[in-house]
Write an enzyme that holds these catalytic residues in place. Structure first.
Site, PDB file in Angstrom:
ATOM      1  CE  LYS A 118      -3.784  -2.055   2.668  1.00  0.00           C
ATOM      2  NZ  LYS A 118      -4.984  -2.266   1.882  1.00  0.00           N
ATOM      3  CD  GLU A 202      -4.624   6.017   4.465  1.00  0.00           C
ATOM      4  OE1 GLU A 202      -3.745   6.061   3.582  1.00  0.00           O
ATOM      5  OE2 GLU A 202      -5.727   5.479   4.265  1.00  0.00           O
ATOM      6  CG  HIS A 237     -12.399  -1.566   8.186  1.00  0.00           C
ATOM      7  ND1 HIS A 237     -12.877  -0.286   8.084  1.00  0.00           N
ATOM      8  CD2 HIS A 237     -11.806  -1.662   9.390  1.00  0.00           C
ATOM      9  CE1 HIS A 237     -12.583   0.368   9.190  1.00  0.00           C
ATOM     10  NE2 HIS A 237     -11.937  -0.438  10.003  1.00  0.00           N
ATOM     11  NE  ARG A 293      -8.343  -9.357  -4.584  1.00  0.00           N
ATOM     12  CZ  ARG A 293      -9.489  -8.820  -4.180  1.00  0.00           C
ATOM     13  NH1 ARG A 293     -10.589  -9.009  -4.880  1.00  0.00           N
ATOM     14  NH2 ARG A 293      -9.550  -8.064  -3.107  1.00  0.00           N
TER      15      ARG A 293
HETATM   16  P1  ADP Z   1      -8.006  -3.739   2.894  1.00  0.00           P
HETATM   17  O1  ADP Z   1      -6.986  -3.819   1.805  1.00  0.00           O
HETATM   18  O2  ADP Z   1      -7.549  -4.332   4.184  1.00  0.00           O
HETATM   19  O3  ADP Z   1      -9.380  -4.203   2.462  1.00  0.00           O
HETATM   20  P2  ADP Z   1      -8.503  -0.937   2.350  1.00  0.00           P
HETATM   21  O4  ADP Z   1      -7.343  -0.019   2.350  1.00  0.00           O
HETATM   22  O5  ADP Z   1      -9.040  -1.382   1.026  1.00  0.00           O
HETATM   23  O6  ADP Z   1      -8.148  -2.199   3.251  1.00  0.00           O
HETATM   24  O7  ADP Z   1      -9.680  -0.301   3.190  1.00  0.00           O
HETATM   25  C1  ADP Z   1     -10.877  -1.002   3.454  1.00  0.00           C
HETATM   26  C2  ADP Z   1     -11.895  -0.095   4.110  1.00  0.00           C
HETATM   27  O8  ADP Z   1     -11.352   0.499   5.296  1.00  0.00           O
HETATM   28  C3  ADP Z   1     -12.343   1.079   3.270  1.00  0.00           C
HETATM   29  O9  ADP Z   1     -13.351   0.754   2.359  1.00  0.00           O
HETATM   30  C4  ADP Z   1     -12.803   2.057   4.359  1.00  0.00           C
HETATM   31  O10 ADP Z   1     -14.062   1.676   4.848  1.00  0.00           O
HETATM   32  C5  ADP Z   1     -11.814   1.827   5.487  1.00  0.00           C
HETATM   33  N1  ADP Z   1     -10.674   2.786   5.389  1.00  0.00           N
HETATM   34  C6  ADP Z   1      -9.435   2.540   4.924  1.00  0.00           C
HETATM   35  N2  ADP Z   1      -8.656   3.659   4.984  1.00  0.00           N
HETATM   36  C7  ADP Z   1      -9.426   4.639   5.504  1.00  0.00           C
HETATM   37  C8  ADP Z   1      -9.215   6.036   5.805  1.00  0.00           C
HETATM   38  N3  ADP Z   1      -8.049   6.626   5.599  1.00  0.00           N
HETATM   39  N4  ADP Z   1     -10.257   6.723   6.316  1.00  0.00           N
HETATM   40  C9  ADP Z   1     -11.463   6.126   6.541  1.00  0.00           C
HETATM   41  N5  ADP Z   1     -11.708   4.844   6.292  1.00  0.00           N
HETATM   42  C10 ADP Z   1     -10.718   4.089   5.767  1.00  0.00           C
END
Ligand code: ADP
Length: 493
Positions: A118, A202, A237, A293
């Site tokens: 990431k 972040e 999440h 993917r």
């Molecule tokens: P993963 O790869 O573990 O699925 P992601 O980075 O795709 O994680 O994030 C999944 C979810 O987590 C997002 O859809 C959101 O709901 C929450 N999320 C991630 N980063 C943030 C952020 N900076 N602020 C608010 N919510 C976040």
């Protein structure tokens, strides 16, 4: 044109069947792999050939690269489709396939590796001019660097694993006091879950929307997007309801966001199908990550575009050019997907594996059910709890919702607790109906309150059904069960 003669599907259940369906239509032979826990699974029966890959634990079966490659060689498979989860985003596996002269149906291993971090992907996108969530520029090991950045961007912040996925290890920090502990815990979880302890910090966006774009890119430099999906309704999440297009999308926003999504694909030398995920908040959007993917929710994009994404994946992997340009693509109607998981929505979504004693899948206009389960099937405790994807399509969002509600009434799954009552609650929720959702939607009080009522209704429904079944009344069982939900619906309106 026939792209491959035979492919191996390195996955199980619903997604293995999804890929095999495309292969059957394309006259491609399929090879299934299965663990000892899956010997009676539908995907094993569906395939032309099936090989036992190992014991139930994923590390011994669906993650066992040597064994999978061995089966691919033995069976004469020319390509491997990884589905999602398991090895789908494992660059070592993609490279292993390549080294063995087997086509990996996905992007190059180099792209998977770069996007798997990431931190690295965020930096690449920032350099490419794509907006990213403000935060630390690299990994953090101590609270010193993190504290300085957090001060600058303002609390709350979120600590995330660089190699993370599935929402694992993410921690929200409200103020300076909790930062050190969150970093230490985050590193521990990241190390044990992903073998990489790197975490970063972040800005935590309050009530953002999760909006993503589907990308297709061939090996000849053509990249298109297949519009947007909204995936804001999540638990822990992880997505639970997805729809396409995003209900608040405007032409102007779509233009900006899709341009960023294409820039992401180009900056990562992307090929095959992929998803660019953004968080959207108060008119601004931020790149979050690229999933290299096929996504669970690819179904809703297929429903609104009419394009079979798995077939496109196979064609691209075989070296074909995309058969369309951006101008050829358009959106028709609206689609919604509800993930049906064997879990208890009233008990913190605890998994509820077990035997399905009665099963009746919905049908009729505008419905698509992708599932690997059937009556008599025992859901193993070892794997993901998602057992079906219930998808509806309508000319309008309203019609897609109405069809989804109707399908939920028709759906009968007895034997395990499921997310059906929760979906029932969501589809009747006035905020959802207004398209007013965000990633904290399920934590809001109004949904929790109605959910309890719907779960009770579902319990009554199951009791009604079970009583009729005991008396040998199959039809009475189904209609009686429907009636309970119908009454519930009248109450809700
Ligand atoms: P993963 O790869 O573990 O699925 P992601 O980075 O795709 O994680 O994030 C999944 C979810 O987590 C997002 O859809 C959101 O709901 C929450 N999320 C991630 N980063 C943030 C952020 N900076 N602020 C608010 N919510 C976040």
């Amino acid at each position: 044109m026939k792209y491959f003669d035979k492919i191996l599907i390195a996955n199980r259940g619903e997604i293995a069947i999804r890929v095999m369906r495309a292969c059957r239509e394309m006259n491609i032979e399929t090879v299934a792999i299965y663990s000892t826990a899956d010997k009676d699974s539908l995907h094993v029966k569906y395939a032309d050939e099936a090989f036992l890959v190992g014991e139930a634990p994923p590390s011994k079966s669906y993650l066992n690269m040597d064994r999978i490659i061995d089966i691919a060689r033995k069976s004469g498979s020319e390509a491997v489709h990884p589905g999602y989860g398991f090895l789908a985003e494992n660059h070592r596996f993609a490279k292993y396939c390549q080294d063995e002269g087997i086509t990996f149906i996905g992007p190059s291993w180099e792209t998977i590796r770069a996007m798997g971090s990431k931190i690295e992907s965020k930096q690449t996108m920032k350099d490419a001019g794509v907006p990213v969530v403000p935060g630390t520029e690299g990994g953090v090991r101590d609270s010193e660097t993190a504290r300085a950045i957090a001060e600058e961007i303002g609390y709350p912040v979120i600590v995330k694993a660089s190699a993370g996925g599935g929402g694992i290890g993410m921690q929200i920090v409200d103020d300076e006091k909790g930062l050190e502990a969150a970093i230490q815990a985050g590193m521990r979880i990241a190390e044990s879950a992903f073998g990489d302890a790197t975490v970063f910090v972040e800005k935590y966006l309050v009530k953002p929307r999760h909006i993503e774009f589907q990308i297709l890119a061939d090996e000849h430099g053509n990249v298109v997007h297949l519009f947007d999906r909204e995936c804001s309704i999540q638990r822990r999440h992880q997505k639970l309801v997805e729809e396409a297009p995003c209900p608040i999308m405007t032409d102007e926003l779509r233009e900006r966001m899709s341009a960023s999504a294409i820039a992401v694909a180009r900056a990562s030398d992307y090929t095959n199908a992929g998803t660019v995920e953004f968080l959207y908040s108060e008119g601004d959007y931020y790149f979050m990550e690229m999933n290299t993917r096929l996504q669970v929710e690819h179904t809703v994009t297929e429903l609104i575009t009419g394009i079979d994404l798995v077939k496109q994946q196979l064609a691209i992997a075989a070296g074909d050019s995309l058969p369309f340009e951006q101008e050829d693509l358009s959106i028709r109607g609206h689609a919604i997907e509800c993930r049906i998981n064997a879990e208890d929505p009233l008990n913190n979504f605890a998994a509820d594996p077990g035997k399905i004693v009665r099963y009746r899948s919905p049908g009729g206009p505008g419905m698509r059910v992708d599932s690997g389960i059937h009556m008599g099937y025992t859901i193993p405790a070892t794997y993901d709890s998602m057992i079906a994807k219930l998808c509806s399509w309508g000319m309008t969002r309203q019609e897609a919702i109405a069809r989804m509600r109707r399908a939920i009434y028709e759906y009968v799954i007895i034997g395990v607790k499921t997310t059906l009552p929760l979906h029932h609650a969501i589809m009747h929720n006035r905020h959802f109906i207004a398209g007013d959702t965000h990633t904290h939607f399920l934590q809001e009080e109004h949904i929790i309150k109605t959910l309890t009522r719907y779960v009770r209704e579902e319990e009554t429904r199951i009791q009604t059904l079970a009583a009729s079944l005991r008396q040998g009344k199959e039809i009475a069982a189904i209609t009686g069960a429907l009636d309970v939900y119908m009454k519930g619906q009248k109450k809700a309106q």
